[in-house]
Design a protein around this motif. Structure first.
Motif, short mmCIF file in Angstrom:
data_model
loop_
_atom_site.label_atom_id
_atom_site.label_comp_id
_atom_site.label_asym_id
_atom_site.label_seq_id
_atom_site.Cartn_x
_atom_site.Cartn_y
_atom_site.Cartn_z
N MET A 127 -0.35 -17.49 -1.87
CA MET A 127 0.69 -17.65 -1.69
C MET A 127 1.65 -16.65 -2.30
SD MET A 127 1.26 -20.17 0.42
CE MET A 127 2.99 -20.17 0.55
N ALA A 128 1.12 -16.06 -3.37
CA ALA A 128 1.73 -15.11 -4.25
C ALA A 128 1.41 -13.62 -3.67
CB ALA A 128 1.57 -15.22 -5.74
N GLY A 129 0.08 -13.71 -3.07
CA GLY A 129 -0.34 -12.25 -2.66
C GLY A 129 0.57 -12.05 -1.48
N VAL A 130 0.65 -13.09 -0.44
CA VAL A 130 1.19 -12.51 0.47
C VAL A 130 2.47 -12.01 0.47
CG1 VAL A 130 2.34 -15.06 0.96
CG2 VAL A 130 1.25 -13.22 3.19
N ARG A 131 3.46 -12.22 -0.41
CA ARG A 131 4.60 -11.59 -0.90
C ARG A 131 4.42 -10.45 -1.78
NH1 ARG A 131 8.57 -14.86 1.08
NH2 ARG A 131 8.28 -16.99 1.67
N ALA A 132 3.53 -9.96 -2.33
CA ALA A 132 3.33 -9.17 -3.33
C ALA A 132 3.86 -7.69 -3.09
CB ALA A 132 1.48 -8.87 -3.65
N ILE A 133 3.88 -7.32 -1.71
CA ILE A 133 4.46 -5.86 -1.28
C ILE A 133 5.77 -6.41 -0.72
CG2 ILE A 133 4.36 -3.83 0.06
CD1 ILE A 133 2.37 -4.09 -2.33
N SER A 134 5.85 -7.25 0.15
CA SER A 134 7.12 -7.65 0.85
C SER A 134 8.31 -7.99 -0.01
CB SER A 134 7.05 -8.43 2.03
OG SER A 134 6.37 -9.68 1.73
N GLY A 135 7.78 -8.78 -1.16
CA GLY A 135 8.88 -9.25 -2.15
C GLY A 135 9.14 -8.27 -3.25
N LEU A 137 9.64 -4.58 -2.73
CA LEU A 137 9.92 -3.51 -2.08
C LEU A 137 10.68 -2.56 -2.89
CD1 LEU A 137 10.72 -4.43 1.69
CD2 LEU A 137 8.75 -3.17 0.74
N GLY A 138 11.72 -3.00 -3.82
CA GLY A 138 12.55 -2.05 -4.60
C GLY A 138 11.65 -1.39 -5.66
N LEU A 139 10.47 -2.17 -6.13
CA LEU A 139 9.51 -1.67 -7.09
C LEU A 139 8.54 -0.67 -6.44
CD1 LEU A 139 8.48 -1.65 -10.07
CD2 LEU A 139 6.92 -3.62 -9.40
N VAL A 140 8.11 -0.92 -5.26
CA VAL A 140 7.27 -0.16 -4.68
C VAL A 140 7.80 1.17 -4.28
CG1 VAL A 140 5.88 -0.09 -2.22
CG2 VAL A 140 6.08 -2.28 -3.56
N ARG A 141 9.13 1.29 -3.62
CA ARG A 141 9.80 2.45 -3.49
C ARG A 141 10.29 3.23 -4.61
NH1 ARG A 141 13.18 -0.79 1.45
NH2 ARG A 141 11.37 -0.64 2.97
N ALA A 142 10.60 2.53 -5.70
CA ALA A 142 11.17 3.28 -6.86
C ALA A 142 10.04 3.90 -7.48
CB ALA A 142 12.06 2.52 -7.60
N TYR A 298 -9.98 -2.70 2.26
CA TYR A 298 -8.76 -2.80 3.27
C TYR A 298 -7.60 -2.90 2.87
CZ TYR A 298 -6.24 -5.92 6.61
OH TYR A 298 -5.24 -6.46 7.48
N PHE A 299 -7.13 -3.23 1.49
CA PHE A 299 -5.89 -2.81 0.95
C PHE A 299 -5.61 -1.45 0.85
CE2 PHE A 299 -2.61 -2.37 -2.12
CZ PHE A 299 -1.72 -3.12 -1.84
N TRP A 300 -6.82 -0.68 0.27
CA TRP A 300 -6.55 0.79 -0.06
C TRP A 300 -6.46 1.58 1.40
CZ3 TRP A 300 -10.98 3.94 1.69
CH2 TRP A 300 -10.80 4.96 1.30
N LYS A 301 -6.91 1.28 2.50
CA LYS A 301 -6.69 1.88 3.57
C LYS A 301 -5.32 1.99 4.09
CE LYS A 301 -11.49 1.62 5.82
NZ LYS A 301 -11.48 2.84 5.87
N ALA A 302 -4.51 1.25 3.70
CA ALA A 302 -3.24 1.28 4.15
C ALA A 302 -2.18 1.56 2.93
CB ALA A 302 -2.75 -0.06 4.65
N GLU A 303 -2.63 2.21 1.92
CA GLU A 303 -1.99 2.60 0.61
C GLU A 303 -0.70 3.51 0.99
OE1 GLU A 303 -0.99 2.99 -3.71
OE2 GLU A 303 -2.32 1.51 -2.45
N GLU A 304 -0.88 4.46 1.84
CA GLU A 304 0.37 5.32 1.92
C GLU A 304 1.55 4.72 2.89
OE1 GLU A 304 -2.46 6.03 5.43
OE2 GLU A 304 -2.62 5.71 3.33
N ARG A 305 1.23 3.53 3.44
CA ARG A 305 2.24 2.81 4.60
C ARG A 305 3.17 1.93 3.70
NH1 ARG A 305 -2.17 3.11 7.98
NH2 ARG A 305 -2.53 0.83 8.02
N TYR A 306 2.77 1.29 2.62
CA TYR A 306 3.55 0.17 1.81
C TYR A 306 4.84 0.56 1.41
CZ TYR A 306 -1.09 -1.81 1.47
OH TYR A 306 -2.31 -2.28 1.84
N GLY A 307 5.84 0.02 1.83
CA GLY A 307 7.23 0.28 1.48
C GLY A 307 7.74 1.29 2.45
N ARG A 308 7.28 1.68 3.44
CA ARG A 308 7.69 2.78 4.27
C ARG A 308 8.35 2.28 5.59
NH1 ARG A 308 4.69 8.60 3.58
NH2 ARG A 308 4.56 8.43 1.31
N GLY A 309 9.60 1.58 5.71
CA GLY A 309 10.08 1.18 6.89
C GLY A 309 9.73 -0.16 6.86
#
Length: 309
Positions: A127-135, A137-142, A298-309
């Motif tokens: 439950m925490a993991g599913v929101r790890a990126i989407s929840g 985003l400020g940290l991910v983008r900054a 699986y997570f690493w393969k999308a590393e460059e896409r997190y937080g973009r749009g």
């Protein structure tokens, strides 16, 4: 650059750029440019993640402290929540539905409480993991850091929470006649394997949740179904004794059921090896390795896409 025309006037011409005709990739190669936020190699990514280990630990501790900061009982809810769940399930499944058939009360109650604590560990990590990126985003983008730090940190937070509440689990088990023995040492490898599985699961759902935030709304239904299929409140072989054997095997070999069975075997005197599926340690290790390695890649393969749009 200039030249004289036939009528004596001077015309200016633009010099040809040395970069004319080069593609974007060619320009980048010529001037040594790299894509911002590009995915590093897998080995380099592991090295970067290890370099952020202090951040991962500190972030998990901060999240754990803040989780119940607004509640008057504070950190006590880490223990009270699974205990209250166990009480509700005992009233419904233990007393009304007799889900503990085949077990004495001094075995069934520790059986149930252990199952609740162990399943909650995996449930909370997912439950925490599913929101790890989407929840976050400020940290991910900054900031620039390996994004896998976040789901791993959330899984570590849940491990710390479980370790805190294990004290109460030990007291409950001891209150019903199962006192510390050498088998309790098995708790350490069981928790280690389950943590690896949970971290891999958190990485998988983190990538899925980053792409589809609505998955967070679906997760409670998925986890509830998983709980009922894992034998949290009942013994799978006993409850399914009149069903085809393969159904019982599939349910017993699901990862959460495996870790619950191993923890029950370690803690409860009346829960012997006959309750465990065959090759249980190999299955537990296999699930852990499959989840953490597969989830990490699986997570690493999308590393460059997190937080973009």
């Amino acid at each position: 650059m200039s030249e004289t025309t036939h009528d004596g006037t001077v015309a200016m011409t633009t010099p040809v750029s040395p970069d004319e005709g080069l593609t974007a990739a060619g320009l980048a190669a010529k001037y040594g440019l790299a894509v911002s936020g590009a995915r590093p190699s897998l080995v380099e990514y592991v090295r970067q993640l290890w370099g952020r280990r202090h951040f991962i630990l500190a972030f998990s501790q901060a999240k754990l402290t803040a989780q119940y900061s607004q509640a008057k009982l504070g950190q006590l809810w880490q223990v009270a929540t699974p205990l209250l769940n166990a009480l509700v399930y005992y009233l419904i499944f233990g007393l009304i539905l007799n889900a503990g058939k085949g077990m004495e009360k001094n075995v069934y109650i520790p059986f149930l409480v252990t199952g609740i604590f162990v399943f909650t560990f995996t449930q909370s990590s997912a439950m925490a993991g599913v929101r790890a990126i989407s929840g976050n985003l400020g940290l991910v983008r900054a900031l620039h850091f390996p994004r896998a730090s976040l789901p791993v940190s959330f899984a570590l937070q849940q491990l710390q929470q479980l370790l805190f509440s294990m004290i109460v689990l030990f007291l409950v088990v001891a209150a019903f006649g199962s006192y510390p023995t050498l088998s309790w040492v098995l708790i350490i490898p069981v928790l280690a394997l389950q943590f690896l599985f949970n971290a891999g699961l958190a990485l998988i759902v983190a990538r899925m949740g980053a792409k589809t935030p609505d998955l967070a709304q679906l997760m409670p239904f998925i986890m509830r179904t998983w709980m009922y299929a894992s034998g949290v409140m009942f013994s799978i072989p006993v409850m399914l004794e009149d069903k085809p054997g393969w159904i019982s095997d599939v349910l017993q070999w699901n990862p959460v059921a495996v870790y619950m069975d191993l923890m029950r075997f370690a803690l409860i005197d009346g829960y012997g090896s006959g309750n465990l599926p065959p090759h249980v340690w190999a299955v537990a290790a296999g699930w852990a390795v499959l989840a953490v390695v597969g989830g990490f890649v699986y997570f690493w393969k999308a590393e460059e896409r997190y937080g973009r749009g």
